[in-house]
Design a protein around this motif. Structure first.
Motif, short mmCIF file in Angstrom:
data_model
loop_
_atom_site.label_atom_id
_atom_site.label_comp_id
_atom_site.label_asym_id
_atom_site.label_seq_id
_atom_site.Cartn_x
_atom_site.Cartn_y
_atom_site.Cartn_z
N ALA A 171 37.54 60.15 -15.64
CA ALA A 171 36.59 59.23 -16.28
C ALA A 171 35.33 59.97 -16.71
N GLU A 172 34.82 60.82 -15.86
CA GLU A 172 33.57 61.54 -16.17
C GLU A 172 33.76 62.51 -17.33
N PHE A 173 34.81 63.31 -17.30
CA PHE A 173 35.04 64.28 -18.38
C PHE A 173 35.39 63.57 -19.70
N ALA A 174 36.19 62.51 -19.63
CA ALA A 174 36.60 61.81 -20.84
C ALA A 174 35.43 61.08 -21.49
N ASP A 175 34.57 60.50 -20.66
CA ASP A 175 33.45 59.71 -21.19
C ASP A 175 32.28 60.59 -21.62
N GLN A 176 32.04 61.67 -20.89
CA GLN A 176 30.83 62.47 -21.13
C GLN A 176 31.09 63.81 -21.80
N GLY A 177 32.33 64.28 -21.79
CA GLY A 177 32.59 65.64 -22.25
C GLY A 177 32.31 66.62 -21.13
N TYR A 178 32.78 67.86 -21.31
CA TYR A 178 32.66 68.83 -20.22
C TYR A 178 31.21 69.12 -19.84
N HIS A 179 30.39 69.44 -20.83
CA HIS A 179 29.05 69.94 -20.52
C HIS A 179 28.12 68.85 -19.99
N GLN A 180 28.32 67.61 -20.42
CA GLN A 180 27.47 66.51 -19.96
C GLN A 180 28.02 65.85 -18.69
N ALA A 181 29.21 66.23 -18.28
CA ALA A 181 29.81 65.63 -17.08
C ALA A 181 28.98 65.97 -15.86
N SER A 182 28.76 64.98 -15.00
CA SER A 182 27.93 65.15 -13.80
C SER A 182 28.81 65.11 -12.56
N LEU A 183 28.72 66.17 -11.77
CA LEU A 183 29.46 66.19 -10.51
C LEU A 183 28.92 65.13 -9.55
N ASN A 184 27.61 64.85 -9.65
CA ASN A 184 27.03 63.81 -8.79
C ASN A 184 27.64 62.44 -9.08
N ARG A 185 27.77 62.12 -10.38
CA ARG A 185 28.41 60.84 -10.73
C ARG A 185 29.87 60.83 -10.30
N MET A 186 30.50 61.99 -10.43
CA MET A 186 31.91 62.11 -10.10
C MET A 186 32.16 61.80 -8.62
N VAL A 187 31.37 62.43 -7.76
CA VAL A 187 31.59 62.22 -6.32
C VAL A 187 31.18 60.81 -5.90
N ALA A 188 30.15 60.27 -6.55
CA ALA A 188 29.74 58.90 -6.24
C ALA A 188 30.87 57.93 -6.58
#
Length: 216
Positions: A27-44
Motif C-alpha cells: 500500500a505504501e509503495f503503490a500509493d506513494q512511490g518508492y522515494h516518498q514511501a514512509s517506513l513509519n507509516r508502513m510499520v504503523a
C-alpha cells in the motif's frame, strides 16, 4: 539486487503476520512511490515496531524488491490458471480470456498494478531496469507458450514471425491495461471505469484485428 530481499526472520513469521506486513508495504509503495514511501507509516499500518522491520528486511530497497517479487508471483498465479483452464481453447479465445483476466486482476488488485506503473514511469526507482525486464520476460514467456501451441495446432498462418508476434501481443496487452487504469493514457476507447460489457466489446475488437493478421 545482491542482498537477500527478506531475511530468515521474516520467512519464519506466521503467514497472517507476513501478509499484514506485505499488505502495508505494498500500500505504501503503490500509493506513494518508492522515494516518498514512509517506513513509519508502513510499520504503523502493519502494527509492528520499526525495529522489527529491520529484522525482516536489510533495508528499504530490500522491502521494495520483495514486494515487487510478491506482486509478480500474484500475476503469475493468475495467468497460470488462465493458461491451464484454456488449454484446449483456440489461440484467439485464449488471448481474449487472458486479457479479460488481466483487467479483472488490475481491478481486484489495483495497488499491484499501481506499483507496476510507479516503477515504469519513475526512472529513479531502485532496480527499475531489472524489474521492468522481469515483467517483459514473463509476458513474453507467457505469450510464447500460447503461440507455440497455436502453431503446433495449425491455428496461425505459416511464416508468422514469432518475435514480432510476441512483441505485438505484449504491446497491445500492456497498453490496454494501462488505459484501463489511467484515464490520461486513453483518448480513444474510454476504458477507464468502463462497464464489463464495454471492456469485453473492445477486447473482442482487438482480438478480431489480431486474428485478421495472424490466423491460418
Amino acid at each position: 539486487m545482491n542482498e537477500e530481499p527478506a531475511l530468515s526472520t521474516f520467512r519464519h513469521l506466521p503467514p497472517d503476520k507476513q501478509e499484514r506486513v506485505l499488505d502495508a508495504a505494498l500500500a505504501e509503495f503503490a500509493d506513494q512511490g518508492y522515494h516518498q514511501a514512509s517506513l513509519n507509516r508502513m510499520v504503523a499500518q502493519a502494527g509492528i515496531a520499526k525495529g522489527s522491520l529491520y529484522q525482516y528486511f536489510p533495508n528499504k530497497e530490500g522491502i521494495f524488491s520483495y514486494i515487487f517479487q510478491y506482486a509478480l508471483k500474484a500475476v503469475r498465479r493468475t495467468l497460470t490458471t488462465v493458461k491451464e483452464d484454456t488449454l484446449e481453447e483456440n489461440f484467439f479465445v485464449r488471448l481474449e480470456k487472458s486479457l479479460l483476466a488481466g483487467v479483472a486482476f488490475s481491478r481486484e488488485h489495483p495497488r499491484i498494478f499501481s506499483l507496476y506503473l510507479k516503477i515504469q514511469f519513475d526512472k529513479n526507482v531502485p532496480f527499475r531496469d531489472e524489474f521492468l525486464a522481469a515483467v517483459r520476460r514473463y509476458a513474453t514467456e507467457y505469450f510464447a507458450s500460447l503461440v507455440r501451441r497455436a502453431q503446433s495446432r495449425g491455428e496461425l498462418r505459416p511464416g508468422v514471425p514469432r518475435a514480432a508476434t510476441l512483441f505485438l501481443l505484449d504491446a497491445v496487452f500492456d497498453r490496454f491495461l494501462q488505459a484501463v487504469a489511467v484515464p490520461a493514457l486513453d483518448v480513444t476507447l474510454d476504458l477507464h471505469q468502463a462497464t464489463d460489457a464495454a471492456i469485453h466489446k473492445h477486447i473482442r475488437e482487438l482480438i478480431s484485428l489480431l486474428k485478421e493478421g495472424l490466423m491460418a
